[in-house]
Enzyme design. Structure first.
Site, mmCIF file in Angstrom:
data_model
loop_
_atom_site.group_PDB
_atom_site.id
_atom_site.type_symbol
_atom_site.label_atom_id
_atom_site.label_comp_id
_atom_site.label_asym_id
_atom_site.label_seq_id
_atom_site.Cartn_x
_atom_site.Cartn_y
_atom_site.Cartn_z
ATOM 1 N N CYS A 4 0.811 -1.224 0.000
ATOM 2 C CA CYS A 4 0.000 0.000 0.000
ATOM 3 C C CYS A 4 0.842 1.271 0.000
ATOM 4 O O CYS A 4 0.293 2.366 -0.079
ATOM 5 C CB CYS A 4 -0.928 0.005 1.211
ATOM 6 N N HIS A 30 -2.119 7.104 7.009
ATOM 7 C CA HIS A 30 -2.541 5.965 6.194
ATOM 8 C C HIS A 30 -4.016 5.675 6.472
ATOM 9 O O HIS A 30 -4.795 5.469 5.547
ATOM 10 C CB HIS A 30 -1.666 4.759 6.526
ATOM 11 N N HIS A 35 -9.801 2.619 0.138
ATOM 12 C CA HIS A 35 -8.400 2.209 0.075
ATOM 13 C C HIS A 35 -8.092 1.735 -1.336
ATOM 14 O O HIS A 35 -8.579 0.695 -1.781
ATOM 15 C CB HIS A 35 -8.159 1.086 1.087
#
Length: 481
Positions: free
Chosen positions: A130, A283, A321
Site C-alpha cells: 500500500c 494511512h 483504500h
C-alpha cells in the site's frame, strides 16, 4: 518539483485505436485489464495537466534523462490478465497470449512508456504494497537528486474490485461489512457513506480503484520551462519492520520513516515549522488494528518533536483504500489543501475511539480552513502489508518558491513567472476540457516506433529521432577515486 496530478476513473481518448478506446466512454474495453485502462488515462491526464507539451520537454532533456516509475501492488487481476489466466483451466479454456504479460505488477509503467510518453529513459515498477506510490516517488527523487534524471512521471494504478479479491479481504477480516457497521451504529440499516471510519470505532476499510500520477522535475528545468509549481518533495523515507510474528502485522519501521521525515523537514525549515506549520496525512485504513498502531506512531512523534495538537487527515474516509495508489491519494489531497485552503476533517467519524492515542493529535470530523501561506509542510504516511513503510515530506508551494529564489536568484524567478503565464493558461484550458469531458487521452499505439536503424550512433553519443539532445556516452570510470 511536483507538477499537477490527477485521480480519476473516467476515460476518454483521441480517436479510435486498436485497443478499443473511444472518446467520452468509460472503461472497460474488450482488450485490456481495467487497471491498465485506468492507468493510461491517469498518466495521460497528468502529462497534459502540466501545460507544457511533452515535445517541449524533449527539446530540453536528453532521452535517457526521462524516467517513469509506477506499479500496482496486486498486479492486474481481472479476466483479461492474471484472473483469466488462473481461471482458464478450470473453465476448460487455454490462457490467452496476453494474460500473463498484462498481469505483471509493473505493467502500469510499461504502458506509460510505450503508449503515453514514449520514454527510452529509466523505468521501474517499485512495489511496496500500500506504500507503492511513495516507493516510486522515492525512486524519482533519488534519481533526480543524483543528476541521472530531469523529469519523471510517477504514479500507481490498481483495480482490485473483482469478486475473488473482495472475498479474500473479507475473509481476512479487513473489510467493513454491513452487519458490523449496523452493530456499531445500533441500527437496522447500514450507512455506507460512513463505512470507513479511520481512528474511530470501526470495523474495516472499503476497497477502491484509482490511477494517480504526478510529474516531477528538477528545479532548474521547472524554472526554465515556466512550470506551475505545486509543491516540492523534500524527501521520501522507506524502512521495513524487522522481524515479525505476522506478515500483515505492524512493526517498528513506520516509527523510523516518520521520525526521519520530520527530522528532514526540521533541517530544511527549522523546528518552528514542524511544530506549528505542519500536518500529517495518515494511512488511516479504518481497521481496529490500524487505529491503535498508527495513532501511537503519530502521537509519539508529535511528543518527540514538541507538537501539542497535530492535525491528522485521513482521506480513505472519503475515497476508500486504493492499495498501490493510496499514498498518491493523500499527496493529491495535500496539493489541494494549498490550492483551496482546507485540510479535510475525517467526516465519517464522531471522534477518536477509546483505544486511540491522541493526547497530542487533532483527530476530528470538522474541516480546518487555513491560510495556505501559514502551512509549510505536509507529511504523507503510508503502511503496507509485509512491513512496507514510507513517509514523504511535501513542501508547500510558497516554501518551494522561497527555496528556489535563494538557490537561483530573484531574476530567475522573475523569468519563470513570465514563462509561467502561457503554461498556466494551457493547464487551465486542459482542466476545463477535462471537466467538460472533452479531454483527449494520449494513447499512441504503434505510433513513433523506432528500431536500431533509426538511431545515429558514434563512440561519443547516440542521437534518437524526436529528441534535440543526444544520449552522452562520456561515462566515467565508477571505480576511479
Amino acid at each position: 518539483m511536483l507538477i499537477p496530478d490527477k485521480r480519476t476513473s473516467k476515460v476518454t481518448s483521441a480517436g479510435q485505436t486498436p485497443s478499443g478506446f473511444e472518446p467520452g466512454k468509460l472503461y472497460p474495453s474488450r482488450n485490456h485489464p481495467r487497471g491498465l485502462q485506468l492507468n493510461v488515462y491517469g498518466a495521460s491526464d497528468a502529462v497534459q495537466s502540466v501545460g507544457i507539451p511533452w515535445e517541449q520537454f524533449k527539446k530540453h532533456v536528453r532521452p535517457d534523462e526521462f524516467a517513469a516509475y509506477s506499479g500496482s501492488a496486486m498486479g492486474q487481476l481481472d479476466s483479461y490478465s492474471n484472473g483469466g489466466m488462473m481461471q482458464a483451466p478450470m473453465m476448460g479454456r487455454r490462457p490467452t497470449a496476453k494474460q500473463a504479460a498484462l498481469g505483471l505488477p509493473e505493467m502500469p509503467v510499461d504502458f506509460v512508456n510505450a503508449y503515453v510518453i514514449g520514454s527510452v529513459g529509466q523505468t521501474a515498477g517499485v512495489i511496496g504494497a500500500c506504500a507503492t506510490f511513495l516507493y516510486n516517488l522515492k525512486a524519482a527523487v533519488d534519481e533526480i537528486r543524483a543528476g541521472r534524471c530531469r523529469v519523471a512521471v510517477v504514479g500507481g494504478a490498481e483495480a482490485p474490485i473483482v469478486p475473488e479479491v473482495l472475498e479474500a479481504y473479507r475473509t481476512m477480516g479487513a473489510l467493513a461489512e454491513d452487519d458490523a457497521l449496523m452493530a456499531l451504529d445500533g441500527a437496522n440499516a447500514v450507512d455506507n457513506r460512513r463505512a470507513c471510519r479511520p481512528f474511530a470505532e470501526n470495523c474495516g476499510f472499503t476497497l477502491a480503484e484509482a490511477a494517480v500520477y504526478v510529474v516531477v522535475t528538477d528545479d532548474a528545468l521547472a524554472l526554465e520551462l515556466g512550470a506551475d509549481i505545486h509543491a516540492a518533495v523534500g524527501d521520501v523515507f522507506v524502512n521495513a519492520d524487522g522481524y515479525k510474528k505476522s506478515i500483515p502485522g505492524p512493526g517498528i519501521g513506520n516509527y523510523v520513516t516518520l521520525a526521519k521525515a520530520m527530522a528532514c523537514a526540521r533541517a530544511i525549515l527549522g523546528e518552528d515549522a514542524v511544530r506549528h506549520r505542519s500536518y500529517v496525512h495518515a494511512h488511516g485504513t479504518g481497521t481496529p488494528q490500524n487505529r491503535v498502531t498508527e495513532s501511537h506512531i503519530l502521537n509519539e512523534m508529535a511528543k518527540v518533536f514538541g507538537i501539542d495538537r497535530w492535525t491528522v487527515a485521513a482521506v480513505k474516509a472519503y475515497i476508500g483504500h486504493t492499495l498501490a495508489p493510496a499514498s498518491g491519494d493523500q499527496t493529491s489531497s495535500a496539493l489541494g489543501t494549498w490550492r483551496y485552503g482546507w485540510i479535510p476533517g475525517i467526516a465519517t467519524i464522531d471522534g477518536p475511539a477509546s483505544d486511540v492515542h491522541h493526547s497530542n493529535l487533532r483527530i476530528a470530523p470538522e474541516h480546518v480552513e487555513i491560510d495556505p501561506a501559514t502551512l509549510d509542510v505536509a507529511f504523507i504516511n503510508s503502511k503496507g502489508f509485509g512491513g512496507n513503510n514510507a513517509t514523504g515530506v511535501i513542501l508547500s508551494p510558497h516554501v518551494t518558491r522561497e527555496l528556489l529564489s535563494t538557490k537561483h536568484g530573484k531574476q530567475a524567478m522573475r523569468r519563470h513567472a513570465q514563462r509561467n503565464d502561457a503554461v498556466h493558461g494551457r493547464a487551465l484550458d486542459y482542466d476545463a476540457a477535462a471537466t467538460r469531458g472533452d479531454a483527449k487521452t494520449i494513447y499512441q499505439y504503434g505510433q513513433g516506433v523506432l528500431d536500431g536503424d533509426d538511431l545515429h550512433m558514434s563512440p561519443d553519443e547516440i542521437r534518437v529521432p524526436g529528441y534535440d539532445q543526444p544520449i552522452s556516452l562520456a561515462i566515467g570510470n565508477p571505480f576511479s577515486t
